[in-house]
Design a protein around this motif. Sequence first.
Motif, mmCIF file in Angstrom:
data_model
loop_
_atom_site.group_PDB
_atom_site.id
_atom_site.type_symbol
_atom_site.label_atom_id
_atom_site.label_comp_id
_atom_site.label_asym_id
_atom_site.label_seq_id
_atom_site.Cartn_x
_atom_site.Cartn_y
_atom_site.Cartn_z
ATOM 1 N N SER A 2 0.823 -1.201 0.000
ATOM 2 C CA SER A 2 0.000 0.000 0.000
ATOM 3 C C SER A 2 0.867 1.264 0.000
ATOM 4 C CB SER A 2 -0.927 0.002 1.218
ATOM 5 O OG SER A 2 -1.738 1.148 1.205
ATOM 6 N N ALA A 3 1.983 1.202 0.715
ATOM 7 C CA ALA A 3 2.877 2.359 0.757
ATOM 8 C C ALA A 3 3.462 2.631 -0.624
ATOM 9 C CB ALA A 3 3.978 2.140 1.770
ATOM 10 N N LEU A 4 3.792 1.563 -1.353
ATOM 11 C CA LEU A 4 4.327 1.742 -2.703
ATOM 12 C C LEU A 4 3.285 2.325 -3.645
ATOM 13 C CD1 LEU A 4 6.457 -1.482 -3.194
ATOM 14 C CD2 LEU A 4 7.257 0.844 -2.830
ATOM 15 N N LEU A 5 2.040 1.910 -3.477
ATOM 16 C CA LEU A 5 0.968 2.443 -4.311
ATOM 17 C C LEU A 5 0.761 3.933 -4.053
ATOM 18 C CD1 LEU A 5 -1.308 1.980 -6.353
ATOM 19 C CD2 LEU A 5 -2.780 1.410 -4.429
ATOM 20 N N VAL A 6 0.745 4.310 -2.786
ATOM 21 C CA VAL A 6 0.579 5.726 -2.442
ATOM 22 C C VAL A 6 1.757 6.533 -2.973
ATOM 23 C CG1 VAL A 6 0.482 7.352 -0.508
ATOM 24 C CG2 VAL A 6 -0.861 5.258 -0.440
ATOM 25 N N TYR A 7 2.972 6.021 -2.793
ATOM 26 C CA TYR A 7 4.152 6.699 -3.300
ATOM 27 C C TYR A 7 4.072 6.857 -4.825
ATOM 28 C CZ TYR A 7 9.052 7.635 -4.319
ATOM 29 O OH TYR A 7 10.211 8.187 -4.778
ATOM 30 N N GLY A 8 3.651 5.808 -5.503
ATOM 31 C CA GLY A 8 3.517 5.852 -6.957
ATOM 32 C C GLY A 8 2.465 6.858 -7.410
ATOM 33 N N LEU A 9 1.346 6.910 -6.696
ATOM 34 C CA LEU A 9 0.302 7.867 -7.069
ATOM 35 C C LEU A 9 0.795 9.309 -6.927
ATOM 36 C CD1 LEU A 9 -2.844 6.173 -5.529
ATOM 37 C CD2 LEU A 9 -2.416 6.591 -7.948
ATOM 38 N N PHE A 10 1.496 9.591 -5.828
ATOM 39 C CA PHE A 10 2.015 10.947 -5.659
ATOM 40 C C PHE A 10 3.131 11.256 -6.647
ATOM 41 C CE2 PHE A 10 0.161 10.766 -1.268
ATOM 42 C CZ PHE A 10 -0.751 11.770 -1.482
ATOM 43 N N LEU A 11 3.900 10.252 -7.019
ATOM 44 C CA LEU A 11 4.934 10.441 -8.033
ATOM 45 C C LEU A 11 4.312 10.760 -9.388
ATOM 46 C CD1 LEU A 11 8.036 10.243 -8.233
ATOM 47 C CD2 LEU A 11 7.730 7.902 -8.971
ATOM 48 N N ILE A 12 3.268 10.028 -9.744
ATOM 49 C CA ILE A 12 2.539 10.296 -10.993
ATOM 50 C C ILE A 12 1.945 11.696 -10.974
ATOM 51 C CG2 ILE A 12 0.492 9.649 -12.324
ATOM 52 C CD1 ILE A 12 1.139 6.728 -11.543
ATOM 53 N N ALA A 13 1.371 12.074 -9.828
ATOM 54 C CA ALA A 13 0.790 13.409 -9.715
ATOM 55 C C ALA A 13 1.853 14.487 -9.907
ATOM 56 C CB ALA A 13 0.100 13.570 -8.366
ATOM 57 N N GLY A 14 3.016 14.278 -9.343
ATOM 58 C CA GLY A 14 4.099 15.259 -9.488
ATOM 59 C C GLY A 14 4.574 15.396 -10.923
ATOM 60 N N PHE A 15 4.761 14.265 -11.596
ATOM 61 C CA PHE A 15 5.179 14.312 -13.000
ATOM 62 C C PHE A 15 4.103 14.954 -13.872
ATOM 63 C CE2 PHE A 15 8.234 10.668 -12.191
ATOM 64 C CZ PHE A 15 9.352 11.453 -12.366
ATOM 65 N N ALA A 16 2.843 14.666 -13.580
ATOM 66 C CA ALA A 16 1.751 15.237 -14.372
ATOM 67 C C ALA A 16 1.659 16.744 -14.171
ATOM 68 C CB ALA A 16 0.431 14.556 -14.015
ATOM 69 N N ILE A 17 1.888 17.210 -12.942
ATOM 70 C CA ILE A 17 1.880 18.661 -12.699
ATOM 71 C C ILE A 17 3.016 19.333 -13.464
ATOM 72 C CG2 ILE A 17 2.371 20.399 -10.915
ATOM 73 C CD1 ILE A 17 -0.475 19.565 -10.895
ATOM 74 N N GLY A 18 4.185 18.718 -13.458
ATOM 75 C CA GLY A 18 5.317 19.261 -14.222
ATOM 76 C C GLY A 18 5.028 19.299 -15.713
ATOM 77 N N GLY A 19 4.414 18.247 -16.221
ATOM 78 C CA GLY A 19 4.049 18.218 -17.637
ATOM 79 C C GLY A 19 2.976 19.229 -17.967
ATOM 80 N N ALA A 20 2.016 19.410 -17.058
ATOM 81 C CA ALA A 20 0.958 20.396 -17.280
ATOM 82 C C ALA A 20 1.540 21.810 -17.320
ATOM 83 C CB ALA A 20 -0.110 20.287 -16.197
ATOM 84 N N TYR A 21 2.494 22.067 -16.446
ATOM 85 C CA TYR A 21 3.145 23.378 -16.457
ATOM 86 C C TYR A 21 3.898 23.604 -17.763
ATOM 87 C CZ TYR A 21 6.169 27.247 -15.191
ATOM 88 O OH TYR A 21 6.825 28.441 -15.181
#
Length: 51
Positions: A2-21
């Motif tokens: 579960s910790a890896l899933l949460v970490y992965g979701l926040f990592l995806i969110a961070g990359f997506a925010i960078g791409g959106a910018y």
Amino acid sequence: MSALLVYGLFLIAGFAIGGAYSMWKNDNMLGMGVLLAIAVLAAAGGVLRLV
């Protein structure tokens, strides 16, 4: 696991925010909107997995 899933979701969110910018700087509003939606959904999923 579960910790890896949460970490992965926040990592995806961070990359997506960078791409959106990056898309916003290049005046690609459709791409920015898609990546922003992915980022919001991934961050919300991460928060919900923490609760």
